[in-house]
Design a protein around this motif. Structure first.
Motif, PDB file in Angstrom:
ATOM      1  N   SER A  30       0.837  -1.190   0.000  1.00 43.50           N
ATOM      2  CA  SER A  30       0.000   0.000   0.000  1.00 43.50           C
ATOM      3  C   SER A  30       0.873   1.242   0.000  1.00 43.50           C
ATOM      4  O   SER A  30       2.052   1.199   0.317  1.00 43.50           O
ATOM      5  N   MET A  31       0.248   2.371  -0.333  1.00 41.65           N
ATOM      6  CA  MET A  31       0.972   3.633  -0.292  1.00 41.65           C
ATOM      7  C   MET A  31       1.475   3.912   1.126  1.00 41.65           C
ATOM      8  O   MET A  31       2.523   4.479   1.331  1.00 41.65           O
ATOM      9  N   ALA A  58      -1.670   2.498  -6.671  1.00 37.04           N
ATOM     10  CA  ALA A  58      -2.198   1.841  -5.482  1.00 37.04           C
ATOM     11  C   ALA A  58      -2.704   0.476  -5.903  1.00 37.04           C
ATOM     12  O   ALA A  58      -3.333   0.344  -6.948  1.00 37.04           O
ATOM     13  N   PRO A  61      -7.920  -3.044  -4.306  1.00 36.73           N
ATOM     14  CA  PRO A  61      -8.369  -3.721  -3.097  1.00 36.73           C
ATOM     15  C   PRO A  61      -8.492  -5.219  -3.347  1.00 36.73           C
ATOM     16  O   PRO A  61      -8.867  -5.639  -4.437  1.00 36.73           O
ATOM     17  N   ALA A  62      -8.174  -5.999  -2.317  1.00 39.85           N
ATOM     18  CA  ALA A  62      -7.983  -7.428  -2.497  1.00 39.85           C
ATOM     19  C   ALA A  62      -9.130  -8.120  -3.247  1.00 39.85           C
ATOM     20  O   ALA A  62      -8.902  -8.909  -4.140  1.00 39.85           O
TER      21      ALA A  62
ATOM     22  N   ALA B 172      -8.505  -3.817   3.098  1.00 37.24           N
ATOM     23  CA  ALA B 172      -7.810  -3.859   1.809  1.00 37.24           C
ATOM     24  C   ALA B 172      -8.425  -2.879   0.814  1.00 37.24           C
ATOM     25  O   ALA B 172      -7.761  -2.428  -0.110  1.00 37.24           O
ATOM     26  N   SER B 173      -9.696  -2.526   1.021  1.00 39.45           N
ATOM     27  CA  SER B 173     -10.351  -1.593   0.106  1.00 39.45           C
ATOM     28  C   SER B 173      -9.786  -0.180   0.235  1.00 39.45           C
ATOM     29  O   SER B 173     -10.068   0.674  -0.589  1.00 39.45           O
ATOM     30  N   TYR B 175      -6.441   0.420   0.594  1.00 38.45           N
ATOM     31  CA  TYR B 175      -5.030   0.460   0.200  1.00 38.45           C
ATOM     32  C   TYR B 175      -4.740   1.721  -0.610  1.00 38.45           C
ATOM     33  O   TYR B 175      -5.395   1.973  -1.623  1.00 38.45           O
ATOM     34  N   GLY B 176      -3.782   2.479  -0.156  1.00 37.43           N
ATOM     35  CA  GLY B 176      -3.251   3.541  -1.003  1.00 37.43           C
ATOM     36  C   GLY B 176      -4.059   4.821  -1.080  1.00 37.43           C
ATOM     37  O   GLY B 176      -3.674   5.753  -1.763  1.00 37.43           O
TER      38      GLY B 176
END
Lengths: 432, 194
Positions: A30-31, A58, A61-62, B172-173, B175-176
């Motif tokens: 992740s960032m 990015a 999402p999984a 996880a949604s 991330y970033g």
């Protein structure tokens, strides 16, 4: 965190230090971790750090990885579990259908989230869970069952049992309860360090079992819906000696197996495998496989032995990929696997593979929510999938009330079936 | 049957029919006072960073109560509060708060931030699980009308992986995602009313 990130990248570097591999590594994190990552990269690889610092997208999402625009307005989502107690009287058991001569009863209730079952000694059974974090011990005195929590607050624990000793593996722990048959309150020995568990949580809840060789078989799922795994330690089936030594990687490219058993004649391991999501209602299938040591089962670039992945592409992705014994239905959530070796069921059930399918979410029409039989030759040819235990869902109105997850053959030949949704265990028996 | 007993029977029938319609809204479970102390009158929070629980899906509240009791979801303010509370009482609380209405959201909004949040919420596909209205369903919480500061607080915690016991898919949604984007999403979703 810093330590494992740097290790992960060093591992990648060891495999072959190529620019694209490094990018995969960077893309995956992740960032939030990006700064640490860059530092790790710059420390461990010096000159390549500049490449790593190029804008890293990015990661998706999984569960949305590989989700096409066409499905952006979908409202398909994982089904809600139930974490509270269900009493036997509240289970609509009359809706369950079985072939003639078979009977089903609620064998144990009030074990919310019950999944895989391992048989201990003296009428004791151990049962793992996911979100609840508990391991149950169920004691059967022949007529009634009582249960207690052996350990809780674990991250999705599962169980195996051997020679008076209970093994519990969660996402991040390996615990051994020595002689729990004699000493119910024994404190566990922590074997975590010996097993070298990878850090990612997604799909790293497990099913574990001891094989006929006395070794402990442990799968490690892909930490995503679809991705190039961040390191080689995912999408594998491994085996260990019971003390964690002697680890061997037996299979690669296995997206997520959460059920296996050994063929009664050939002693080969047969395992179920979950296919990826967001590739439409009818592809790919969940699959049933035989384990070929050293084999590759296709993830991430090839599904069900013949279907190239549209997101993680590579040339001739299905060349040399092990072929499934049977297709188990798209998104059906194929779970527990048990070969029937008992004497209670009619002769035609001998050596039949029973498989629990927990039921689909990533599909507009429901599939699964049942126990099916796979009849196949010992070498895996001529497989046929047939219904065995149904009635947990209603095709007409698309409702469902139960999710069969795992199976266990009892000493008398009856079959236990755990229903994760209702937190009960059924006993399926046969009499003429 | 006498006239009086007929009336009695009729009155009883009336109560039997109407009771289920009113009981959920009218009679709070015994422990609701304890919940309201932090989560506000009728489950609409008045404190900073505190979630409103009114109008959340029943399964969502029930799951969270179980996970908090089990120590799987770590909320320091609630530690021990639910020890030994049986599942049946947790279900009762969940049913009660799911039946309450979430308060009307604040009227004033920053148009730019709101519009940015609306776009991001679409792009991030929050509506797939939380539904296009963001009212939530089953195990997925209502976002529409939740306190802005709580939405931001909880998403920051998830992003920093400090939300112990929360859904790994939701974590996880995020991330970033940038903090600015989290602010926009929180602003937008907190202003939705349905």
């Amino acid at each position: 965190m810093f330590k494992h990130l740097s290790l992960r990248c060093i591992d990648l570097g060891k495999v072959k230090l190529q620019k694209n591999k490094l990018e995969i590594c960077v893309k995956y994190i992740s960032m939030r971790r990006f700064k640490q990552m860059s530092l790790a990269v710059s420390l461990s690889m010096g000159v390549l750090a500049a490449q790593a610092q190029a804008p890293a997208a990015a990661p998706a999402p999984a569960w949305k990885q590989g989700m096409p625009e066409a499905m952006a307005n979908s409202t398909l989502a994982p089904l809600a579990g139930k974490l509270t107690v269900t009493k036997a009287a509240d289970v609509p058991i009359n809706r369950i259908k079985l072939p003639p001569g078979f009977k089903v009863e609620v064998w144990a209730d009030s074990v919310p989230g019950s999944r895989a079952i391992a048989q201990g000694d003296g009428g004791k059974y151990y049962v793992g869970t996911r979100p609840l974090g508990r391991v149950y011990e169920i004691t059967d005195n022949g007529t009634t069952r009582t249960s207690r929590v052996v350990i809780d607050k674990l991250d999705q624990p599962t169980v195996a049992y051997k020679d008076g000793t209970l093994f519990v593996i969660s996402v991040d722990k390996v615990l051994r309860f020595d002689g729990i048959d004699k000493n119910p309150t024994v404190a566990p020995v922590d074997l975590t360090a010996k097993f070298n568990l990878p850090p990612e949580k997604h799909h790293n809840w497990k099913y574990i079992a001891f094989g006929p060789d006395g070794k402990l078989y442990v799968p490690f799922g892909a930490p995503c819906n679809i991705c190039e795994p961040p390191s080689a330690e995912y999408a594998q089936i491994r085996r260990y000696n019971a003390d964690g030594s002697g680890m061997e990687v037996l299979a690669r490219g296995v997206r997520n197996t959460v059920g296996f058993d050994w063929h009664p004649v050939t002693k080969e391991l047969w395992f179920s495998n979950h296919g990826r999501d967001w590739l439409g209602d009818d592809t790919p299938n969940d699959t049933m496989h035989r384990l070929k040591v050293g084999g590759h089962y296709g993830f991430p670039s090839c599904h069900q032995g013949n279907l190239p992945d549209p997101d993680v592409k590579k040339a001739k992705p299905c060349d040399g990929i092990e072929q499934p014994v049977a297709l188990m239905g798209p998104h059906s959530a194929t779970m527990g696997v048990t070969f029937y070796t008992g004497n209670m069921f009619p002769a035609e059930y001998r050596n039949v593979l029973f498989n629990a399918r927990k039921g689909s979410w990533n599909r507009t029409k429901k599939i699964g929510h049942d126990v099916v039989m796979v009849r196949a030759d010992a070498d895996g040819r001529n497989a046929k999938v047939e219904p065995f235990m149904t009635g947990f869902s209603n095709e007409a109105d698309q409702t469902w009330w139960g999710r069969p997850a795992y199976l266990h053959q009892m000493n008398d030949g009856a079959l236990l079936v755990s229903d994760e949704q209702n937190g009960v265990i059924y006993r399926v028996s046969y009499s003429k | 049957m006498t006239l009086r007993s007929k009336w009695r029977a009729l009155a009883f029938l009336g109560v039997a029919i109407l009771a289920p319609l009113f009981s959920a809204a009218q009679k709070p479970p015994a422990r609701a006072n304890m919940c309201n102390a932090c989560h506000g009158p009728n489950g609409n929070a008045l404190l900073k960073d505190m979630p409103s629980i009114a109008g959340q899906p029943k399964v969502f509240i029930e799951n969270q109560l179980v996970l908090i009791r089990e120590g799987m979801r770590d909320i320091p303010q609630m530690k021990g509060v639910l020890n030994n509370v049986p599942d049946s009482e947790l279900t009762e609380l969940a049913t009660y708060y799911a039946g309450l209405k979430i308060a009307k959201p604040p009227v004033q909004k920053q148009t730019d931030l709101y519009n940015k949040g609306e776009l991001l919420s679409k792009e991030m596909r929050c509506g797939i699980c939380h539904l296009p209205t963001y009212e939530g369903r089953e195990q997925m919480p209502r976002l529409a009308g939740q306190r802005e500061d709580y939405l931001l607080y909880t998403m920051r915690a998830m992003k920093a992986n400090q939300a112990v016991g929360r859904d790994p898919i939701m974590i996880a949604s995020l991330y970033g995602i940038s903090d600015e984007d989290l602010k926009a999403i929180s602003h937008y979703q907190s202003r939705l009313s349905n």
